[in-house]
Enzyme design. Structure first.
Site, PDB file in Angstrom:
ATOM      1  CE1 TYR A   7      35.123  48.111  45.088  1.00  0.00           C
ATOM      2  CE2 TYR A   7      36.587  46.288  44.604  1.00  0.00           C
ATOM      3  CZ  TYR A   7      35.589  47.143  44.216  1.00  0.00           C
ATOM      4  OH  TYR A   7      35.070  47.042  42.953  1.00  0.00           O
ATOM      5  CE  LYS A  47      24.023  60.429  45.847  1.00  0.00           C
ATOM      6  NZ  LYS A  47      23.201  60.891  44.712  1.00  0.00           N
TER       7      LYS A  47
HETATM    8  C1  IPM Z   1      38.188  45.730  38.319  1.00  0.00           C
HETATM    9  C2  IPM Z   1      37.411  44.480  38.661  1.00  0.00           C
HETATM   10  C3  IPM Z   1      37.717  44.082  40.104  1.00  0.00           C
HETATM   11  C4  IPM Z   1      37.278  45.220  41.005  1.00  0.00           C
HETATM   12  C5  IPM Z   1      37.073  42.751  40.554  1.00  0.00           C
HETATM   13  C6  IPM Z   1      37.494  41.609  39.670  1.00  0.00           C
HETATM   14  C7  IPM Z   1      37.338  42.438  41.998  1.00  0.00           C
HETATM   15  O1  IPM Z   1      36.052  44.663  38.463  1.00  0.00           O
HETATM   16  O2  IPM Z   1      39.434  45.700  38.379  1.00  0.00           O
HETATM   17  O3  IPM Z   1      37.558  46.729  37.986  1.00  0.00           O
HETATM   18  O4  IPM Z   1      36.097  45.286  41.407  1.00  0.00           O
HETATM   19  O5  IPM Z   1      38.116  46.055  41.336  1.00  0.00           O
END
Ligand code: IPM
Ligand code: MG
Length: 355
Positions: free
Chosen positions: A144, A189
């Site tokens: 992320y 993993k």
């Molecule tokens: C979550 C959601 C978010 C994530 C999105 C909306 C960016 O899916 O909080 O799980 O991927 O973290």
């Protein structure tokens, strides 16, 4: 024990404003009943914030969060951006910026069942009955937030973790396991990924300091399968950001609806309490979204400040709403009239005052 709370309310997009209103109504009722003063201040996030300011997590919202004891967050996301791959600014970046800027590295996602909703799960009743575990998702690292590149014919996202990031999330997980049934599953993993091998190595270093916790390691593909063939197997799961995102959507089918799972995101600064579901744009404004994930997030907020009586009151009223079939369409029984988001929120708030 804290008896005055300053809360930043971030309704966001889609069904966000509707479930937020229900959550606030219930939170206020619980606070009123237990003599807790609760100051609420609303801020912008997601597509709503982009429309108003050009930014998905404006500085003003950050300041509001930093000045608050907790954040009650709803959801972000808008189809306008999903269908436009060229969009440089996206609502989801607002959520990610909030997590990063508030240092919210631990996302606690409890998964359990309500006995009256067991048949709502697509999984067999006998499998889901008694399932009760917590998924602890690392929230500010991994793909992320790693280096990214997006070209015409080539793109990458980097999964990167430092020792410090892994140690602090495992520490949260060990402490949760100590408070629960002392079984910790570290999901990775490690047969393929270097970051997973580092997680596993650090897990093995830390485990001896928690001898009362039975620690095990499980590959994520196997964990995904285990979660549907034997969900009662787990007690505490800890995993990196992307795996945690995927596994918790999967876990929501155990409880019967995405609209039931709350979460707490904690870390270095103001904690955030948010449903695990998204903004369900197709339902926006229709008064059909299930507000329970949001309402249960408000209960987690109160518990964070040890306001357990107020939180218990919310949980009891939620249980009563289910028992008395005051339910939104996603969890209503066939043949019974479903209630709206507003009506469920109002019913639970009133129940709290009278129970
Ligand atoms: C979550 C959601 C978010 C994530 C999105 C909306 C960016 O899916 O909080 O799980 O991927 O973290
Ligand atoms: Mg998700």
């Amino acid at each position: 024990m804290k008896t005055n709370l300053k809360i930043a309310v971030l309704p966001g997009d889609g069904i966000g404003p509707e479930i937020s209103a229900a959550g606030i109504q219930v939170l206020k009722a619980a606070c009123r009943k237990h003599g807790i003063t609760c100051e609420l201040n609303e801020g912008l996030v997601g597509a709503a914030a982009i429309d108003a300011t050009g930014q998905p997590f404006p500085d003003q919202t950050l300041t509001l969060c930093l000045d608050s004891d907790a954040v009650l967050f709803s959801c972000v996301g808008h189809p306008r951006y999903d269908n436009d791959p060229s969009a440089k600014v996206r609502p989801e970046q607002g959520l990610l910026a909030m997590r990063k800027k508030l240092g919210l590295y631990a996302n606690i996602r409890p998964v359990s069942t309500f006995s009256c909703l067991l048949d709502k799960s697509p999984l067999k009743r006998a499998l889901v009955e008694g399932a009760d575990f917590v998924c602890i998702r690392e929230l500010t690292g991994g793909m992320y937030f790693g280096d990214k590149f997006e070209g015409e014919d080539h793109a990458f996202d980097t999964c990167s973790y430092t020792r410090g990031e892994i140690e602090r999330i495992l520490d949260v997980a060990f402490r949760y396991a100590e408070r629960r049934n002392r079984r910790l599953t570290i999901v990775d993993k490690a047969n393929v990924l270097a970051t997973s091998r580092l997680w596993r190595r650090i897990g093995k270093e830390m485990a001896p300091s928690h001898p009362e916790v039975n620690t095990e390691y499980m590959f994520v593909d196997n964990a995904a399968m285990r979660m549907v063939i034997e969900p009662t197997y787990f007690d505490v799961i800890v995993t990196e950001n992307t795996f945690g995102d995927i596994l918790t959507d999967e876990a929501s089918v155990i409880s019967g609806s995405m609209g039931l799972l709350p979460s707490a995101s904690i870390g270095e600064s103001t904690p955030v309490f948010e449903p695990i579901h998204g903004s369900w744009p197709q339902a926006a404004g229709k008064n059909i979204a299930n507000p329970l994930a949001q309402i249960l997030s408000a209960a987690m907020l109160l518990e964070h400040f040890d306001l357990n009586d107020a939180a218990d009151d919310i949980r009891r009223a939620v249980q009563a709403s289910l028992d008395e079939y005051v339910r939104t369409p996603d969890i209503q029984e066939a043949g019974r009239q479903a209630y709206g988001t507003r009506e469920v929120g109002a019913w639970i708030a009133e129940r709290i005052e009278n129970q």
